[in-house]
Design a protein around this motif. Structure first.
Motif, PDB file in Angstrom:
ATOM      1  N   GLU A 195      -6.638   4.147   4.316  1.00 24.54           N
ATOM      2  CA  GLU A 195      -6.020   5.176   5.080  1.00 24.54           C
ATOM      3  C   GLU A 195      -4.709   5.326   4.425  1.00 24.54           C
ATOM      4  O   GLU A 195      -4.172   6.584   4.522  1.00 24.54           O
ATOM      5  CB  GLU A 195      -6.108   4.831   6.453  1.00 24.54           C
ATOM      6  N   LEU A 196      -4.020   4.356   4.272  1.00 25.82           N
ATOM      7  CA  LEU A 196      -2.662   4.643   3.764  1.00 25.82           C
ATOM      8  C   LEU A 196      -2.561   5.075   2.428  1.00 25.82           C
ATOM      9  O   LEU A 196      -1.745   5.699   1.984  1.00 25.82           O
ATOM     10  CB  LEU A 196      -2.021   3.143   3.824  1.00 25.82           C
ATOM     11  N   ARG A 197      -3.466   4.657   1.514  1.00 20.07           N
ATOM     12  CA  ARG A 197      -3.555   5.057  -0.029  1.00 20.07           C
ATOM     13  C   ARG A 197      -4.941   5.567  -0.176  1.00 20.07           C
ATOM     14  O   ARG A 197      -5.898   4.513  -0.480  1.00 20.07           O
ATOM     15  CB  ARG A 197      -3.176   4.021  -0.652  1.00 20.07           C
TER      16      ARG A 197
ATOM     17  N   ALA B 296       0.818  -1.375   0.047  1.00 19.31           N
ATOM     18  CA  ALA B 296      -0.027  -0.160   0.148  1.00 19.31           C
ATOM     19  C   ALA B 296       0.850   1.332   0.058  1.00 19.31           C
ATOM     20  O   ALA B 296       0.406   2.383  -0.384  1.00 19.31           O
ATOM     21  CB  ALA B 296      -0.895  -0.054   1.226  1.00 19.31           C
ATOM     22  N   SER B 297       1.990   1.150   0.476  1.00 20.88           N
ATOM     23  CA  SER B 297       3.085   2.367   0.479  1.00 20.88           C
ATOM     24  C   SER B 297       3.534   2.632  -0.925  1.00 20.88           C
ATOM     25  O   SER B 297       4.244   3.490  -1.159  1.00 20.88           O
ATOM     26  CB  SER B 297       4.094   2.313   1.255  1.00 20.88           C
ATOM     27  N   TYR B 298       3.369   1.777  -1.993  1.00 16.81           N
ATOM     28  CA  TYR B 298       3.861   1.891  -3.411  1.00 16.81           C
ATOM     29  C   TYR B 298       2.566   2.172  -4.018  1.00 16.81           C
ATOM     30  O   TYR B 298       1.447   2.340  -3.857  1.00 16.81           O
ATOM     31  CB  TYR B 298       4.686   0.748  -3.854  1.00 16.81           C
ATOM     32  N   LYS B 299       3.030   2.801  -5.143  1.00 18.14           N
ATOM     33  CA  LYS B 299       1.835   3.178  -6.166  1.00 18.14           C
ATOM     34  C   LYS B 299       1.159   1.927  -7.033  1.00 18.14           C
ATOM     35  O   LYS B 299       0.850   2.169  -8.364  1.00 18.14           O
ATOM     36  CB  LYS B 299       2.501   4.268  -7.102  1.00 18.14           C
ATOM     37  N   PHE B 300       0.865   1.077  -6.418  1.00 26.72           N
ATOM     38  CA  PHE B 300      -0.162   0.152  -6.939  1.00 26.72           C
ATOM     39  C   PHE B 300      -1.540   0.783  -7.113  1.00 26.72           C
ATOM     40  O   PHE B 300      -1.990   1.337  -6.084  1.00 26.72           O
ATOM     41  CB  PHE B 300      -0.022  -1.083  -6.250  1.00 26.72           C
ATOM     42  N   ASP B 301      -2.248   0.340  -8.155  1.00 24.58           N
ATOM     43  CA  ASP B 301      -3.697   0.644  -8.221  1.00 24.58           C
ATOM     44  C   ASP B 301      -4.656  -0.030  -7.442  1.00 24.58           C
ATOM     45  O   ASP B 301      -5.767   0.131  -7.070  1.00 24.58           O
ATOM     46  CB  ASP B 301      -4.281   0.727  -9.540  1.00 24.58           C
TER      47      ASP B 301
END
Length: 285
Positions: free
Chosen positions: A233-235, A207-212
């Motif tokens: 909440e994270l993304r 979730a801290s990376y830019k996965f859709d």
């Protein structure tokens, strides 16, 4: 619904069953006098692929009518498709067409019921059906799920990016893959990229990376319920997919977690729809 299956593919289905001629009708000398064929739902079901069945009947030289279009609920004894033509041709068409209705109406009915169950608890949830259809049935199976209001999870390897642990292992492991992810992301800005997680720690890391979207594979529903708000909440805007072992019996359990999408292949497995065929020897006007 606008849906296209070319005639040559429908002819392949006919050829598989008929091949050259109908030995039984030939031996019995079934006449070429005009008769009528009805396909009926013996039990209530969601009609599916009636258009393709009608086209197959036309290819065989019959005059076909779609009585219940795909996506319409058929009650017990409701006629789905009917055809008029020579009796010997009606017998050739009989079984080739009914097996399409038995399979496709069953898939659409299971998908319809599953989506209804899920949306009772989560009106905005999507039901995505995987590509694990019976080999050779992809186009018919896809139409069957669309009739039910569900959508394909992935139509094929070509149309989406979903990264599994097996992909990462071939690139040197999860950490090595994540170091390269920004570069990978920048090459396909117009495409959504998803990743499959196998535990809570991994899901939170992704979730801290830019996965859709993050696909939670074979998670307990209690773990999904815990994770959904944390991931959102994270993304903001990340889509959370629950997958693995979800079926009509437990779909409500997962829908109630607040997950955005349920992915399932269970609709492809189960009893065929109970479709009856009746041939009238003389055309009744």
């Amino acid at each position: 619904m606008t849906y296209y299956i070319p005639d040559h593919e429908l002819c392949q289905i006919l050829d598989e069953d008929i091949q050259v001629f109908d030995l039984t009708s030939h031996l019995l000398q079934i006449p070429a006098t005009t008769g009528k064929l009805f396909y009926k739902a013996r039990t209530a079901c969601l009609a599916s692929c009636t258009e393709e069945v009608a086209r197959m009947l036309e290819i065989l030289g019959l005059t076909a009518s779609i009585i219940t279009p795909s996506g319409v609920w058929a009650e017990k004894q409701q006629v789905l498709v009917e055809a008029v033509g020579p009796l010997n041709k009606l017998h050739v068409a009989w079984r080739s067409a009914v097996k399409i209705l038995e399979y496709c109406c069953a898939v659409s009915t299971r998908a319809h019921k599953m989506l209804q169950q899920a949306q009772k608890l989560n009106p905005n949830i999507s039901l995505a059906i995987t590509r694990k259809n019976i080999p050779g049935s992809k186009k018919l199976a896809l139409k069957a799920i669309l009739c039910a209001g569900a959508y394909p999870h992935r139509m094929g390897l070509h149309d989406s990016i979903l990264i599994f642990r097996e992909h990462m292992d071939c690139l040197g492991g999860r950490d090595a893959f994540l170091k390269k992810f920004a570069e990978i992301r920048s090459t396909v800005h117009e495409r959504k990229i998803g990743v499959e997680a196998h535990n809570i720690e991994e899901a939170l890391l992704f979730a801290s990376y830019k996965f859709d979207f993050i696909q939670l594979d074979k998670f307990k529903s209690t773990d999904v319920q815990e994770l959904v708000p944390r991931l959102h909440e994270l993304r903001s805007g990340i889509v959370v997919v629950a997958a693995g072992g979800i079926n009509l019996e437990n779909v409500e359990e997962y829908a109630g977690t607040g997950v955005d999408v349920i992915a399932s292949s269970s609709v492809f497995h189960g009893k065929p729809a109970d479709i009856g065929a009746e041939i009238l020897p003389e055309l009744v006007v």
